[in-house]
Enzyme design. Structure first.
Site, PDB file in Angstrom:
ATOM      1  N   SER A  34     -17.879 -11.644  -3.220  1.00 19.13           N
ATOM      2  CA  SER A  34     -16.570 -11.627  -2.590  1.00 19.13           C
ATOM      3  C   SER A  34     -16.543 -12.533  -1.379  1.00 19.13           C
ATOM      4  CB  SER A  34     -16.224 -10.218  -2.154  1.00 19.13           C
ATOM      5  OG  SER A  34     -15.224 -10.274  -1.162  1.00 19.13           O
ATOM      6  N   ASP A  69       0.724   2.671  -7.469  1.00 21.65           N
ATOM      7  CA  ASP A  69       0.134   1.410  -7.026  1.00 21.65           C
ATOM      8  C   ASP A  69      -0.294   0.516  -8.185  1.00 21.65           C
ATOM      9  OD1 ASP A  69       0.647   2.649  -4.697  1.00 21.65           O
ATOM     10  OD2 ASP A  69      -1.433   2.946  -4.096  1.00 21.65           O
ATOM     11  N   THR A 116       5.479  11.023  -3.794  1.00 23.01           N
ATOM     12  CA  THR A 116       6.282  11.594  -4.871  1.00 23.01           C
ATOM     13  C   THR A 116       5.636  11.333  -6.222  1.00 23.01           C
ATOM     14  OG1 THR A 116       7.506   9.542  -4.733  1.00 23.01           O
ATOM     15  CG2 THR A 116       8.539  11.474  -3.737  1.00 23.01           C
ATOM     16  N   SER A 131      -4.610  -2.190  -1.815  1.00 26.61           N
ATOM     17  CA  SER A 131      -5.630  -3.202  -2.092  1.00 26.61           C
ATOM     18  C   SER A 131      -6.487  -2.803  -3.293  1.00 26.61           C
ATOM     19  CB  SER A 131      -6.515  -3.409  -0.865  1.00 26.61           C
ATOM     20  OG  SER A 131      -7.133  -2.180  -0.513  1.00 26.61           O
ATOM     21  N   GLU A 174       7.539   8.203  -0.989  1.00 23.00           N
ATOM     22  CA  GLU A 174       6.129   8.374  -0.619  1.00 23.00           C
ATOM     23  C   GLU A 174       5.644   9.773  -0.989  1.00 23.00           C
ATOM     24  OE1 GLU A 174       4.198   5.736  -0.340  1.00 23.00           O
ATOM     25  OE2 GLU A 174       5.249   5.049   1.444  1.00 23.00           O
ATOM     26  N   GLU A 179      -9.674   5.161 -10.136  1.00 22.61           N
ATOM     27  CA  GLU A 179      -9.542   5.799  -8.810  1.00 22.61           C
ATOM     28  C   GLU A 179      -9.825   7.298  -8.912  1.00 22.61           C
ATOM     29  OE1 GLU A 179      -8.136   4.635  -5.715  1.00 22.61           O
ATOM     30  OE2 GLU A 179      -6.934   2.869  -6.245  1.00 22.61           O
ATOM     31  N   GLY A 201      -7.350  -0.731   2.977  1.00 26.93           N
ATOM     32  CA  GLY A 201      -7.215   0.560   3.654  1.00 26.93           C
ATOM     33  C   GLY A 201      -6.006   0.630   4.552  1.00 26.93           C
ATOM     34  N   TYR A 252      -5.719  13.169   1.831  1.00 24.46           N
ATOM     35  CA  TYR A 252      -4.814  12.802   0.726  1.00 24.46           C
ATOM     36  C   TYR A 252      -4.945  13.808  -0.419  1.00 24.46           C
ATOM     37  CZ  TYR A 252      -2.529  10.083  -2.940  1.00 24.46           C
ATOM     38  OH  TYR A 252      -1.691   9.672  -3.956  1.00 24.46           O
TER      39      TYR A 252
HETATM   40  C1  GLA Z   1      -1.274   6.052  -2.145  1.00 26.57           C
HETATM   41  C2  GLA Z   1      -1.493   6.420  -3.589  1.00 26.57           C
HETATM   42  C3  GLA Z   1      -0.186   6.466  -4.356  1.00 26.57           C
HETATM   43  C4  GLA Z   1       0.858   7.288  -3.636  1.00 26.57           C
HETATM   44  C5  GLA Z   1       0.931   6.906  -2.171  1.00 26.57           C
HETATM   45  C6  GLA Z   1       1.827   7.801  -1.387  1.00 26.57           C
HETATM   46  O1  GLA Z   1      -0.837   4.731  -2.059  1.00 26.57           O
HETATM   47  O2  GLA Z   1      -2.346   5.497  -4.194  1.00 26.57           O
HETATM   48  O3  GLA Z   1      -0.419   6.944  -5.653  1.00 26.57           O
HETATM   49  O4  GLA Z   1       0.603   8.647  -3.801  1.00 26.57           O
HETATM   50  O5  GLA Z   1      -0.337   6.909  -1.558  1.00 26.57           O
HETATM   51  O6  GLA Z   1       3.132   7.656  -1.806  1.00 26.57           O
END
Ligand code: GLA
Length: 769
Positions: A52, A155, A20, A110, A18, A143, A105, A204
């Site tokens: 949707s 993701d 990383t 998602s 996580e 994003e 979220g 974040y």
């Molecule tokens: C979110 C981000 C990912 C990653 C995680 C944390 O999901 O979209 O890129 O940084 O948080 O591991």
């Protein structure tokens, strides 16, 4: 009828690794049995309308291509995608209907599921030259640049490249990817904590900035460049930065250890790595919340739970626990202790269950195929009585469109296919081999990540070969071995081959009853012996090239009884019914062992099932036993019969029906397959057959029996939307363990099928067109 395209992409749960990904480190996500599905229809103008069903909007959003601006809701992900794609490729307007079961979220990606699914649909609709890695990069760009969240690549990579049953180990620095099978017996429990996060808002992005600052102060490009051995260097940093760095460095090590734990099937080790990851995310990276810490603690105390942690970006979101098979449901209930009402819980066993593995006598081998739904391309090459030879792969244009066809499957979450090699083309003259008709198809499937079960003889053989000749089995064996070599050369390390398709049907129809090639009468037993010898010879030859090749043997399952008013037929009907097992018995060496059968050749059993597979002896016009009749034997019983007799892994190798009945038929088959699974049958999946509509064998009529239709001029195959929706429904019914089977109205379903069955029987009487 709607004729759009449909694509999907899954959410993901990150097992470990996580925060990383934006530090050049390692991640280990796996796909969640939740997905976003996009149905898309082209418009004649340049408007985009998005509707949707589940993403909290009732009205359609509209905008014009080229006018994309963020508006601050979820449609920004779609706007961002059309802006990014539209800069490079000509797009046209479209209407999109989006449905998602990925909690929004909640740290389950998602947004990546949405951006990847939309791109997949657009790629198909507008024939865009984009590969799967492109999709991930574009999704990340949307994003970062359009929505304003500085997220990493994990993701979208998981959404674009992830497959059921595997964890995706990614080195985010150079995007090296390794697929790590998740062993059976492990359940993943994902619990929504009830509080949402939002990456585009401060925390974040702040974490990311802190990591960048730490790297800079340490004089490295990214925190990835610091390893455990230079952890001491970190202590010179201000406390907050030191904590951030310590998390990233130790988390990277934990990912590597988690990969090793999965490979060693060491679930306990995996669990303790999750626990350690949580401590680090809580104390060093500081992305947890009190409520999540408490939930993690409660989960850990439940019996059968091996470890738990916060998953995803943090500041709310979801919790992941690793539990022993069968323990997940009670653990989730225990941890939530009545709070469950508002919270979403997903429990799944990505690697399957050990119970299922031990249900088959060759247990201990890995699960042969991925996913529950497979797609089969009709590949028959038989000769008609008129002298015309069919080539269904060519007449459906699947040869020319193989790459796109495999990708279509994959973009709908289908990773296993049946397809055929055309011996008629491969050996144009005796002893001369030309695999140019097969090689590009093999390469295309490998590229798309779709595993194919290759039929080597699907009702056809070269004109210069006589199936009743003594040397026929050897000739077939030679061809099979050469194809096995081709698979090896193309880098297929998990080959799966069905040597002779439907030995029982072919020997009856072509050897006994004379209505099918080679048009022989009363020679069914001899022909069957020849085909079995050909098959066992091929098995030996294939295994000489690939000792672990999966060998699949496919035949219909049938049910035959005497008419109630004809008790004198009871014995003959029963003999006829028993004959369905003879070919499998012979392959296994249980009957006529001189044909070369061996227990290990009967490796995986494929059973074909259609609405007209049950009849009153002796068969023929009007003899079908209707599905709702008390004399009909439920499909799950037929499956159980085969399972009890052989104890092998099985799958439904062909099933389907025509026209509007398609979704109802799949619902029925799915229902029965789940009943068989509950009764302990080692069932691996259901192959929709054919997956692409094809012209009728005898009359060229356009059969609407597939998921996709004939391709248009641009190579787009319109999808049959009601069946695509039913596939999603079925997938969900299979995916979640521990949920009660929703009560389906089987009676009504069966009565509906009676009618359909009768009309199909009329249309296809004896000709199986
Ligand atoms: C979110 C981000 C990912 C990653 C995680 C944390 O999901 O979209 O890129 O940084 O948080 O591991």
């Amino acid at each position: 009828m709607r004729t759009g395209v449909v694509a999907r992409a899954p959410g993901r749960v990150n097992i470990i690794g996580e925060h990383t990904d934006y530090n050049g480190g390692y991640v280990l996500p796996t796909v969640l049995p939740r997905e976003t599905i996009v149905e898309l229809e082209r418009r004649d103008d340049d408007l985009v309308t998005i509707y949707s069903t589940a993403l909290s909007s009732t009205e359609a959003s509209r905008y014009r291509l080229g006018d994309e601006e963020p508006v601050g809701d979820w449609t920004d992900y779609v706007r961002g995608v059309t802006q990014a794609l539209g800069r490079r490729h000509p797009l046209g307007g479209f209407d999109a209907r989006i449905e998602s079961t990925v909690p929004v979220g909640r740290g389950l990606a998602s947004s990546a599921a949405l951006t990847v699914a939309v791109q997949r649909a657009l790629r198909e609709r507008f024939s865009l030259a984009l590969d799967d890695l492109d999709l991930a990069h574009i999704a990340q760009g949307v994003e970062n640049d359009f929505v304003g969240a500085r997220v990493g690549i994990m993701d979208p990579l998981a959404a674009s490249l992830g497959r059921e049953g595997e964890a995706l180990f990614v080195d985010t620095r150079d995007l090296t990817i390794r697929r790590v099978p998740i062993p059976p017996g492990i359940e993943l429990v994902v619990i929504d904590s009830g509080s949402a996060h939002r990456h585009a808002t401060g925390e974040y992005n702040r974490r990311r900035a802190e990591c960048e600052e730490a790297a800079e102060r340490l004089g490295v490009q990214q925190l990835r460049d610091i390893t455990e051995s230079d952890l001491r260097r970190i202590s010179v940093l201000p406390d907050t930065l030191a904590r951030r760095a310590r998390h990233v460095v130790t988390e990277n090590t934990r990912v590597l250890e988690a990969v090793a734990a999965l490979e060693a099937e060491d679930a306990e080790r995996l669990g303790s790595l999750l626990n350690a990851s949580h401590r680090s995310l809580r104390d060093n990276f500081q992305v947890s919340t009190d409520a999540i810490d408490a939930l993690v603690e409660r989960l850990r105390r439940q019996s059968g739970v091996l470890g738990a942690r916060i998953t995803g970006g943090g500041f709310g979101g979801a919790v992941l626990a690793v539990a022993l098979e069968g323990a997940g449901r009670a653990a989730a209930d225990g941890a939530l202790d009545g709070r469950r009402a508002h919270q979403d819980v997903v429990i799944f066993a990505p690697g399957g269950t050990t119970a299922r593995r031990s249900a088959s006598r060759n247990g201990g081998r890995p699960k042969p195929f991925g996913g529950v739904l497979f797609g089969g391309f009709e590949c028959s090459t038989h000769l008609l009585r008129s002298g015309r030879r069919l080539d269904l792969i060519a007449s459906t244009r699947h040869d020319e469109l193989a790459r796109r066809d495999y990708r279509r499957l994959r973009d709908l979450g289908i990773h296993t296919a049946r397809d055929g090699v055309r011996w008629t083309l491969v050996e144009p003259a005796p002893g001369r081999y030309d695999f140019s008709s097969a090689r590009p198809m093999v390469a295309a499937a490998l590229e798309a990540g779709v595993r194919v079960i290759w039929d080597l003889l699907h009702f056809g053989w070269p004109d210069h070969a006589d199936p009743m000749d003594r040397d026929f089995p050897e000739r077939f064996g030679e061809y099979a071995e050469r194809f096995a070599e081709l698979l090896r050369d193309e880098g297929d390390d998990a080959p799966a081959v069905c040597p002779v398709n439907e030995i029982s049907f072919l020997s009856f129809a072509g050897g006994e009853a004379g209505f099918f090639n080679p048009f022989l009468h009363a020679r069914g037993d001899d022909f069957k012996a020849q085909l079995v010898r050909a098959s066992t010879t091929a098995c030996a030859r294939i295994r000489s090239v690939h000792p672990h090749a999966r060998l699949i043997h496919v035949d219909p399952v049938i049910h035959v009884v005497a008419r109630p008013d004809r008790p004198q037929d009871v014995e003959a009907a029963e003999n006829h019914r028993q004959a369905q097992f003879h070919a499998w018995d012979m392959i296994a060496g249980r009957r006529h062992p001189e044909l070369g059968g061996r227990p290990e050749y009967l490796d995986v059993i494929g059973v074909n099932y259609y609405v007209h597979n049950q009849w009153y002896y002796p068969g023929g016009h009007g003899s079908m036993i209707s599905p709702s009749s008390p004399r009909s034997r439920p499909l799950h019983q037929l499956l159980l019969d085969v399972h009890q007799r052989y104890g092998r892994p099985m799958f439904i190798a062909e099933t389907g029906i025509e026209d509007e009945a398609r979704p109802a038929w799949l619902a029925y088959v799915g229902h029965e397959v789940r009943a068989a699974l509950r009764a302990g049958v080692d069932l691996q999946g259901i192959c929709l057959y054919p997956v692409v509509n094809h012209p009728g064998w005898e009359d060229d009529r356009h059969c609407h029996n597939g998921l996709w239709d004939y391709a248009d001029d641009e190579g787009v195959r319109p999808i049959y939307v009601p069946l695509a929706r039913e596939i999603e429904r079925q997938r969900r019914a299979f995916q979640e363990l521990g949920e009660e089977e929703p009560v389906e109205n089987t009676e009504a379903l069966l009565r509906g099928l009676d009618e359909i069955g009768a009309s199909i029987a009329e249309k296809t009487e004896d000709s199986r067109s």
